[in-house]
Design a protein around this motif. Structure first.
Motif, PDB file in Angstrom:
ATOM      1  N   ALA A  57       0.771  -1.244  -0.023  1.00  0.00           N
ATOM      2  CA  ALA A  57      -0.056  -0.141   0.132  1.00  0.00           C
ATOM      3  C   ALA A  57       0.918   1.178  -0.018  1.00  0.00           C
ATOM      4  O   ALA A  57       0.447   2.182  -0.753  1.00  0.00           O
ATOM      5  N   LEU A  58       1.985   1.173   0.834  1.00  0.00           N
ATOM      6  CA  LEU A  58       2.894   2.381   0.753  1.00  0.00           C
ATOM      7  C   LEU A  58       3.522   2.572  -0.696  1.00  0.00           C
ATOM      8  O   LEU A  58       3.943   3.788  -1.008  1.00  0.00           O
ATOM      9  N   GLU A  59       3.892   1.468  -1.228  1.00  0.00           N
ATOM     10  CA  GLU A  59       4.398   1.643  -2.679  1.00  0.00           C
ATOM     11  C   GLU A  59       3.515   2.085  -3.446  1.00  0.00           C
ATOM     12  O   GLU A  59       3.961   3.034  -4.505  1.00  0.00           O
ATOM     13  N   ASN A  60       2.363   1.831  -3.374  1.00  0.00           N
ATOM     14  CA  ASN A  60       1.187   2.464  -4.231  1.00  0.00           C
ATOM     15  C   ASN A  60       1.150   4.015  -3.836  1.00  0.00           C
ATOM     16  O   ASN A  60       1.062   4.900  -4.809  1.00  0.00           O
ATOM     17  N   LEU A  61       1.275   4.219  -2.608  1.00  0.00           N
ATOM     18  CA  LEU A  61       1.318   5.706  -2.174  1.00  0.00           C
ATOM     19  C   LEU A  61       2.378   6.311  -2.971  1.00  0.00           C
ATOM     20  O   LEU A  61       2.199   7.487  -3.471  1.00  0.00           O
ATOM     21  N   ASP A  62       3.558   5.807  -2.795  1.00  0.00           N
ATOM     22  CA  ASP A  62       4.648   6.312  -3.601  1.00  0.00           C
ATOM     23  C   ASP A  62       4.525   6.727  -5.375  1.00  0.00           C
ATOM     24  O   ASP A  62       4.871   7.614  -5.545  1.00  0.00           O
ATOM     25  N   LEU A  63       3.722   5.702  -5.739  1.00  0.00           N
ATOM     26  CA  LEU A  63       3.190   5.795  -7.229  1.00  0.00           C
ATOM     27  C   LEU A  63       2.370   6.926  -7.564  1.00  0.00           C
ATOM     28  O   LEU A  63       2.823   7.820  -8.496  1.00  0.00           O
ATOM     29  N   VAL A  64       1.503   7.109  -6.584  1.00  0.00           N
ATOM     30  CA  VAL A  64       0.514   8.418  -6.395  1.00  0.00           C
ATOM     31  C   VAL A  64       1.431   9.692  -6.426  1.00  0.00           C
ATOM     32  O   VAL A  64       1.298  10.589  -7.156  1.00  0.00           O
ATOM     33  N   LEU A  65       2.128   9.478  -5.289  1.00  0.00           N
ATOM     34  CA  LEU A  65       3.068  10.859  -5.044  1.00  0.00           C
ATOM     35  C   LEU A  65       3.902  11.312  -6.541  1.00  0.00           C
ATOM     36  O   LEU A  65       4.004  12.526  -6.514  1.00  0.00           O
ATOM     37  N   ASP A  66       4.494  10.448  -6.938  1.00  0.00           N
ATOM     38  CA  ASP A  66       5.149  10.482  -8.048  1.00  0.00           C
ATOM     39  C   ASP A  66       4.318  11.097  -9.234  1.00  0.00           C
ATOM     40  O   ASP A  66       5.092  11.990  -9.907  1.00  0.00           O
ATOM     41  N   GLN A  67       3.481  10.789  -9.417  1.00  0.00           N
ATOM     42  CA  GLN A  67       2.308  11.265 -10.325  1.00  0.00           C
ATOM     43  C   GLN A  67       2.124  12.854 -10.365  1.00  0.00           C
ATOM     44  O   GLN A  67       1.803  13.640 -11.205  1.00  0.00           O
ATOM     45  N   PHE A  68       2.522  13.400  -9.063  1.00  0.00           N
ATOM     46  CA  PHE A  68       2.123  14.866  -8.554  1.00  0.00           C
ATOM     47  C   PHE A  68       3.492  15.531  -8.132  1.00  0.00           C
ATOM     48  O   PHE A  68       3.364  16.770  -7.919  1.00  0.00           O
ATOM     49  N   GLY A  69       4.606  14.849  -8.481  1.00  0.00           N
ATOM     50  CA  GLY A  69       5.841  15.342  -8.328  1.00  0.00           C
ATOM     51  C   GLY A  69       6.307  15.486  -6.866  1.00  0.00           C
ATOM     52  O   GLY A  69       7.060  16.472  -6.338  1.00  0.00           O
ATOM     53  N   ALA A  70       5.558  14.906  -5.963  1.00  0.00           N
ATOM     54  CA  ALA A  70       5.517  15.099  -4.714  1.00  0.00           C
ATOM     55  C   ALA A  70       6.424  14.029  -3.801  1.00  0.00           C
ATOM     56  O   ALA A  70       6.569  13.070  -4.565  1.00  0.00           O
ATOM     57  N   GLU A  71       6.803  14.178  -2.921  1.00  0.00           N
ATOM     58  CA  GLU A  71       7.621  13.422  -1.793  1.00  0.00           C
ATOM     59  C   GLU A  71       6.960  13.126  -0.568  1.00  0.00           C
ATOM     60  O   GLU A  71       6.188  13.650  -0.292  1.00  0.00           O
ATOM     61  N   ARG A  72       7.674  12.022   0.037  1.00  0.00           N
ATOM     62  CA  ARG A  72       7.198  11.631   1.173  1.00  0.00           C
ATOM     63  C   ARG A  72       7.134  12.519   2.311  1.00  0.00           C
ATOM     64  O   ARG A  72       6.291  12.895   3.102  1.00  0.00           O
ATOM     65  N   GLY A  73       8.094  13.684   2.373  1.00  0.00           N
ATOM     66  CA  GLY A  73       8.288  14.627   3.313  1.00  0.00           C
ATOM     67  C   GLY A  73       7.109  15.585   3.250  1.00  0.00           C
ATOM     68  O   GLY A  73       6.869  16.533   3.997  1.00  0.00           O
TER      69      GLY A  73
END
Length: 134
Positions: A57-73
């Protein structure tokens, strides 16, 4: 002044069935729907394995973040839904903390009786601010 909404979906069948996006950006805020444990083809991963489901689920969250140019921070809040919370709380806490490292978003974790898929044990939603320096 109005904002345009930018939407993202994985193209999973349940997106059109339920009528939602994986995430939607309005202004500098990205609202991320609950992420669960599936691969790119929509196959569920980790039946009976809470930690694998949480990590996927967190890996999928990373994929979503990437789509918006976002990072975990830039994640400012998470909502974590967990079946059998008493049994899975320590694992959830450890995996959440490992994922974010020194970053500490606001977070709510809730024990629930059921989730959308029969074998699903966890779902993780997030609120992201693109104007936050990570």
């Amino acid at each position: 002044m109005s904002s345009q909404a930018k939407k993202f979906g994985f193209g999973m069948p349940w997106e059109s069935l339920y009528g939602y996006s994986q995430a939607i950006q309005v202004g500098e805020t990205v609202y991320v729907s609950g992420q669960l444990s599936h691969d790119r083809l929509g196959n569920f991963i980790g039946t009976g394995d809470f930690e694998l489901q949480f990590q996927t689920a967190l890996e999928n969250l990373d994929l979503v973040l990437d789509q918006f140019g976002a990072e975990r921070g830039q994640v400012v809040e998470t909502t974590v839904l967990v079946r059998n919370l008493r049994e899975n709380f320590e694992s959830a806490a450890r995996l959440h903390a490992e994922y974010f490292g020194k970053h500490r978003p606001a977070s709510t974790i809730m024990g629930i009786s059921d989730l959308a898929l029969p074998d699903q044990l966890v779902e993780i939603a997030a609120l992201v601010r693109l104007d936050v320096e990570s």
